[in-house]
Design an enzyme around this catalytic site. Structure first.
Site, PDB file in Angstrom:
ATOM      1  CB  THR A 103      -0.513  -0.144   1.236  1.00  0.00           C
ATOM      2  OG1 THR A 103      -2.118  -1.340   0.982  1.00  0.00           O
ATOM      3  CG2 THR A 103      -1.914   1.422   1.448  1.00  0.00           C
ATOM      4  CB  SER A 112       2.086  -7.805   1.566  1.00  0.00           C
ATOM      5  OG  SER A 112       1.002  -7.438   2.589  1.00  0.00           O
ATOM      6  CB  THR A 164      -0.107  -3.534   5.995  1.00  0.00           C
ATOM      7  OG1 THR A 164      -1.374  -3.349   4.961  1.00  0.00           O
ATOM      8  CG2 THR A 164       0.225  -2.399   6.011  1.00  0.00           C
ATOM      9  CG  ASP A 165      -3.161  -7.331   3.898  1.00  0.00           C
ATOM     10  OD1 ASP A 165      -3.441  -6.641   4.056  1.00  0.00           O
ATOM     11  OD2 ASP A 165      -3.832  -7.919   2.468  1.00  0.00           O
TER      12      ASP A 165
END
Length: 354
Positions: free
Chosen positions: A42, A89, A122-123
């Site tokens: 992101t 990710s 972030t995932d």
């Protein structure tokens, strides 16, 4: 008038001291060299409008543009950038994070590199961070950062997160703390930090252990060193492998079917992490499935789906317990550990110490 021998000696000493002090001053003024490795996510994402904070496209902006968007970086460190990947990710594979680990180790082995910052989605950042925490073979700082809003959004958090990540990596007290995750003014230890909310800026937390530190304006404040084995003290420091074991995650719930274990057996997996309800409970159906998998040489690790707390040892249940690791991180440790041994006693020791 000629100078005496003692006067000449004094002048020579003063000149030598002046040169030494000048060299030390120049050395002290030299900013640390921090390499920024970009992998997408992101923080490198773009939306159709400034109000779009979901449904955007991740992994669009390149590392040079990320650096140029934060001119304040030049006041903190001498930064350079490399584009390793540019992707969301959730699509990151274990072979890719193994390649990332190898690149980090190669950079940190150089005398002209003082630390590494990695931008990531972030995932799955907590999985990559923990993999690096176990495999990086250096005391130099490794800091991962990301953002919850794309670069095109109002109040995008990426630029500040990147600046603060570089601040942490450039801090002389950051060495020897393992891999760190920096977002939203907080410093999390890779072993403990996890994503706790789908969209909130303060999503990354360590529910039981708390944050390792924080950033207050230009100041980096550390509160503790992680006590678990990491980086140079890890059993997996410097590990490289062209072939990763196949480790999957299954979850326990009411009416969970045992045939999922049969499917895993049919796919010849090497290990299964089972995220059970409560303290890692296992239904009678899943227990039978586990026993069938173990009979086929598949390693079982049990953890809890609750998100915090330790999974206790239970002699009535099969498999190794994951200590306080959540399922994704337990999978990371297991796939590294299986490259060394299948001995359950040794595996259990590593889960309690890493």
């Amino acid at each position: 008038m000629s100078l005496s021998r003692s006067a000449r000696l004094l002048l020579s000493c003063c000149f030598t001291l002046f040169i030494s002090l000048s060299w030390l001053t120049a050395e002290a003024a030299t900013p640390p060299h921090i390499v920024i490795l970009a992998t997408g996510g992101t923080i490198a994402g773009q939306g159709a409008s400034s109000e779009q904070t979901t449904g955007y496209k991740a992994g669009v902006v390149g590392v040079d543009q990320l650096i140029q968007a934060v001119p304040e970086l030049k006041h903190v460190a001498n930064v350079s950038g490399e584009q390793v990947f540019n992707m969301a990710s959730e699509d990151m594979s274990t072979s890719q994070i193994a390649a990332l680990s190898a690149r980090v180790n190669a950079l940190l082995a150089r005398s002209d590199v003082d630390g590494v910052v990695i931008t990531h989605g972030t995932d799955t950042i907590e999985e990559t961070a923990y993999y690096l925490d176990l495999t990086v073979n250096s005391e130099k700082p490794v800091v991962m950062t990301a953002s919850m809003r794309p670069s095109t959004a109002i109040s995008a958090d990426g630029p500040m997160n990147l600046l603060e990540a570089v601040r942490v990596a450039a801090n002389p007290n950051a060495s020897g703390r393992g891999v760190m995750v920096v977002l939203n003014d907080r410093i999390g230890a890779a072993r403990f930090v996890t994503k706790s909310n789908t969209t909130a800026l303060d999503t990354f937390k360590a529910p039981e252990e708390g944050y390792m530190g924080r950033i207050v304006g230009p100041d980096v404040v550390f509160d503790y060193h992680p006590d678990r084995l990491h980086t140079t003290h890890s059993a997996f420091a410097g590990m490289t492998s062209s072939k990763q074991p196949n480790v999957i995650i299954l979850s326990g719930y009411q009416d969970d079917p045992g045939f999922l274990f049969d499917a895993a057996i049919a796919q010849h997996v090497d290990g299964i992490v089972f995220a059970g309800p409560g303290a890692g409970s296992v239904s009678s159906r899943s227990r039978e499935g586990m026993q069938r998998a173990i009979a086929k040489g598949i390693t079982i690790v049990r953890t809890s789906r609750t998100g915090s707390g330790n999974t206790p040892t239970d002699p009535q249940l099969p498999g190794v317990v994951a200590d306080s690791l959540n399922a994704p991180k337990a999978r990371i440790l297991l796939l590294l550990a299986l490259q060394k041994t299948h001995d359950t006693n040794q595996l259990q020791t590593w889960f309690h110490t890493h």
